[in-house]
Scaffold this active site. Structure first.
Site, PDB file in Angstrom:
ATOM      1  CG  HIS A  18      15.414  38.583  50.057  1.00 52.88           C
ATOM      2  ND1 HIS A  18      15.112  37.591  50.190  1.00 52.88           N
ATOM      3  CD2 HIS A  18      13.980  39.396  51.181  1.00 52.88           C
ATOM      4  CE1 HIS A  18      14.266  37.760  51.448  1.00 52.88           C
ATOM      5  NE2 HIS A  18      13.751  38.444  51.856  1.00 52.88           N
TER       6      HIS A  18
ATOM      7  NE  ARG B 223       7.998  33.868  53.847  1.00 51.86           N
ATOM      8  CZ  ARG B 223       8.871  34.534  53.775  1.00 51.86           C
ATOM      9  NH1 ARG B 223       8.693  35.011  51.910  1.00 51.86           N
ATOM     10  NH2 ARG B 223       8.536  35.930  54.073  1.00 51.86           N
TER      11      ARG B 223
ATOM     12  CD  GLU C 280      15.565  44.536  51.500  1.00 56.30           C
ATOM     13  OE1 GLU C 280      15.164  44.829  53.281  1.00 56.30           O
ATOM     14  OE2 GLU C 280      14.551  43.661  51.089  1.00 56.30           O
TER      15      GLU C 280
ATOM     16  CG  ASN D 194      10.620  47.221  53.163  1.00 60.40           C
ATOM     17  OD1 ASN D 194      10.194  46.613  53.098  1.00 60.40           O
ATOM     18  ND2 ASN D 194      12.196  47.418  52.831  1.00 60.40           N
TER      19      ASN D 194
ATOM     20  NE  ARG E  84      11.074  44.201  49.954  1.00 58.58           N
ATOM     21  CZ  ARG E  84      10.760  43.230  50.954  1.00 58.58           C
ATOM     22  NH1 ARG E  84      10.356  43.483  51.759  1.00 58.58           N
ATOM     23  NH2 ARG E  84      11.533  42.198  50.828  1.00 58.58           N
TER      24      ARG E  84
HETATM   25  C1  LIG Z   1      10.230  38.595  49.784  1.00 55.76           C
HETATM   26  C2  LIG Z   1      10.455  38.563  50.827  1.00 55.76           C
HETATM   27  O1  LIG Z   1      10.270  36.997  52.131  1.00 55.76           O
HETATM   28  O2  LIG Z   1      10.444  40.055  51.931  1.00 55.76           O
HETATM   29  P1  LIG Z   1      10.906  39.932  53.179  1.00 55.76           P
HETATM   30  O3  LIG Z   1      11.887  39.231  53.873  1.00 55.76           O
HETATM   31  O4  LIG Z   1      11.239  41.024  53.934  1.00 55.76           O
HETATM   32  O5  LIG Z   1       9.879  38.988  54.792  1.00 55.76           O
HETATM   33 MG   LIG Z   2      13.152  41.787  54.902  1.00 59.60          MG
END
Ligand SMILES: CC(=O)OP(=O)(O)O
Ligand SMILES: [Mg+2]
Ligand SMILES: Nc1ncnc2c1ncn2[C@@H]1O[C@H](COP(=O)(O)OP(=O)(O)O)[C@@H](O)[C@H]1O
Length: 408
Positions: free
Chosen positions: A179, A240, A383, A7, A90
Site C-alpha cells: 500500500h 487476512r 492510488e 489497479n 499497480r
Molecule cells: C496490498 C493489499 O492488501 O492491497 P488491497 O488492499 O488493494 O487488497
Molecule cells: Mg486497495
C-alpha cells in the site's frame, strides 16, 4: 498524453483514463467480484455512472470488458485504443528488485511473476492486466508502480526478522510492506492540508480497506510499516489474519492435516473479519450483524479496532511522538463507528476525536477536537493519481512521448 491506470486487486480491477495536459479524467470504473457469479462492472464518471452486469472469469476477461467500454458504445471515452499513449499498472510486490517505478519490459515481467508468491492475491492479477494490455495495445509503453517501493527507506532494525540471518541472505526474507503508493499520497496530502512541510511532521498513516496497513512516517521518511514479507502481516483485515503467533501455522498443519499452501490460503482468504464473524469480509455487513446482536460480529468488530489501536501505540513509541494520524481507504474514509472505536480511550496520549465531526461526510477533513494535541485526519486515497503521475514522468523521461507537464 492519455494515460490508462490499471489497479488490479485480488477480486477487483479499478481503472482510470486521464488526459495529463488537461488534467481531466476521461473515464473510470471498477470490475468487482471478478471470477464470481455476482461479478459486475461499474463504468463512468460520477454523474454518469452505469452498472453493467457482466460475467468475467478472471482479470483477463475483465480487462477485455474495460477496453471495450472505453472505446465502444455509450460509455466510450476515446474512439480507439490508439488514443491511449501509456499505461500505468499497480503492482503490489516489488520485493528486493524495485525501489522505484519502472518501464515494463520482459525482465520486469519475469520479476513480477517470480515475486507472485510474496503477494499471492495480487501480483498474478496484475500480470493478467499487463498481458491483456500487451495483447490489445502492442508496443504501448507501460509502467509498473510498486506498493513496496515507498518502504525501501525502512531501517534494517524495522525490516529484518529475528530469524537465522542466512534466510535473509539466501531468500531476501524481510519486511517489504505494501500500500506504499497510498501511504505516500496521503502523507503528501496531509502535510499540504496542515500547511506544513512533510519534513517537519511525524505521521501515522492508516490504510484501512479490505487490505489494511499502517505506517510510521518520520519527517517524510517511512520508518516502519505493518505489512511484512507479504501483505498478510500486521493488522487484522477483511479475509487476512494479520500478525499471529507463528507457531499456530505448524499446529494447524498438523491437526487439520493441511499443507503449507493450504494454511497460507486459510490465513489469506478465510480469516480476518470473515473468519471471526462467519458472515462477511465486508465491514458493512459485519457492522449490521453486530448491531443486531450477533456476538461473533461484535467480537470481529472489537478485534479489528483493537488491532489498529495497538499499532498507534507502537508507532508513537517508534517515532517518539506523533503530530497527525491519517486515515484512508474504504473503512478509514467511510466508517464513523470504526473510527470512534479506534480512538476511544486514547485521550491520555493527547489524541481526542470529535464525535460530531467524525459523523460528517466529505473529502479531506479533520475529525479531532480543537484541543487535541494530535490531529486526526481523513484523506481519501488516490492510488490512481499517483500511478498516472509516475507513468507520465517515466514515459516522458525515458521515451520522450510528447505531452504536457504533470502539475499538481
Ligand atoms: C496490498 C493489499 O492488501 O492491497 P488491497 O488492499 O488493494 O487488497
Ligand atoms: Mg486497495
Ligand atoms: N460505509 C462503510 N462502512 C463500513 N465499511 C465500509 C463502508 N464503505 C466501504 N467499507 C469497507 O471498505 C472495504 C473496501 O475498501 P477498499 O479500500 O475499497 O478496499 P480494497 O482496495 O482493499 O479492496 C469494504 O470491504 C468495506 O468493508
Amino acid at each position: 498524453m492519455n494515460v490508462l491506470v490499471i489497479n488490479a486487486g485480488s477480486s477487483s480491477l479499478k481503472y482510470r483514463l486521464l488526459n495529463v495536459e488537461r488534467q481531466e479524467v476521461l473515464a473510470k470504473g471498477i470490475c468487482e467480484r471478478v471470477g464470481s457469479q455476482e461479478a459486475f462492472h461499474k463504468h463512468g464518471l460520477d454523474d454518469n455512472e452505469r452498472v453493467i452486469d457482466a460475467q468475467m472469469a478472471d482479470h483477463d476477461e475483465a480487462m477485455a470488458l474495460v477496453l471495450e467500454s472505453l472505446t465502444h458504445g455509450p460509455t466510450a471515452a476515446v474512439s480507439s485504443l490508439d488514443e491511449i499513449d501509456a499505461i500505468g499498472h499497480r503492482i503490489v510486490q516489488g520485493g528486493k528488485y524495485f525501489d522505484r517505478s519502472v518501464l515494463i519490459d520482459d525482465d520486469v515481467i519475469a520479476k513480477i511473476d517470480e515475486l507472485a508468491e510474496l503477494a499471492p492475491l495480487h501480483n498474478g492479477a496484475a500480470l493478467m492486466g499487463i498481458r491483456a494490455c500487451q495483447k490489445h495495445m502492442p508496443g504501448k509503453p507501460m509502467v509498473a508502480v510498486f506498493d513496496t517501493s515507498f518502504f525501501q527507506t525502512l531501517p534494517p532494525k524495522a525490516y529484518m526478522y529475528p530469524l537465522p540471518y542466512e534466510l535473509y541472505e539466501k531468500y531476501a526474507i524481510r519486511k517489504y510492506g505494501a500500500h506504499g503508493t497510498s501511504h505516500r499520497y496521503i502523507s503528501e496530502r496531509a502535510a499540504s492540508f496542515l500547511d506544513e512541510p512533510l519534513e517537519d511532521l511525524k505521521l501515522i498513516t492508516c490504510h484501512i480497506g479490505n487490505g489494511c496497513s499502517m505506517s510510521a512516517i518520520d519527517h517524510g521518511v517511512a520508518v516502519d510499516t505493518s505489512m511484512g514479507l507479504t501483505p498478510l502481516d500486521g493488522l487484522m483485515m477483511g479475509t487476512r489474519c494479520g500478525a499471529i503467533d507463528p507457531a499456530i501455522v505448524p499446529f494447524v498443519m498438523e491437526h487439520e492435516n493441511l499443507t503449507g499452501a493450504e494454511v497460507n490460503d486459510l490465513m489469506n482468504k478465510k480469516s480476518g473479519l470473515l473468519g471471526i464473524s462467519g458472515i462477511s469480509n465486508d465491514l458493512r455487513s459485519v457492522r449490521e450483524a453486530s448491531e443486531n446482536g450477533d456476538e461473533r460480529a461484535m467480537l470481529a468488530y472489537d478485534m479489528y479496532s483493537n488491532s489498529i489501536k495497538k499499532y498507534i501505540g507502537q508507532y508513537i513509541a517508534v517515532m517518539g511522538g506523533v503530530d497527525a494520524i491519517v486515515l484512508t481507504a474504504g473503512v478509514g474514509e467511510n466508517c464513523d463507528k470504526m473510527r470512534r472505536m479506534i480512538f476511544s480511550g486514547l485521550q491520555p496520549l493527547g489524541i481526542k476525536i470529535d464525535l460530531e465531526k467524525n459523523k460528517e461526510r466529505g473529502g479531506e477533513r479533520l475529525i479531532s477536537t480543537d484541543d487535541s494535541e494530535v490531529q486526526i485526519m481523513i484523506i481519501p486515497t488516490d492510488e490512481e493519481y499517483m500511478i498516472a503521475r509516475d507513468t507520465f514522468d517515466i514515459v516522458h523521461e525515458k521515451i520522450g512521448v510528447e505531452g504536457g507537464v504533470f502539475v499538481d
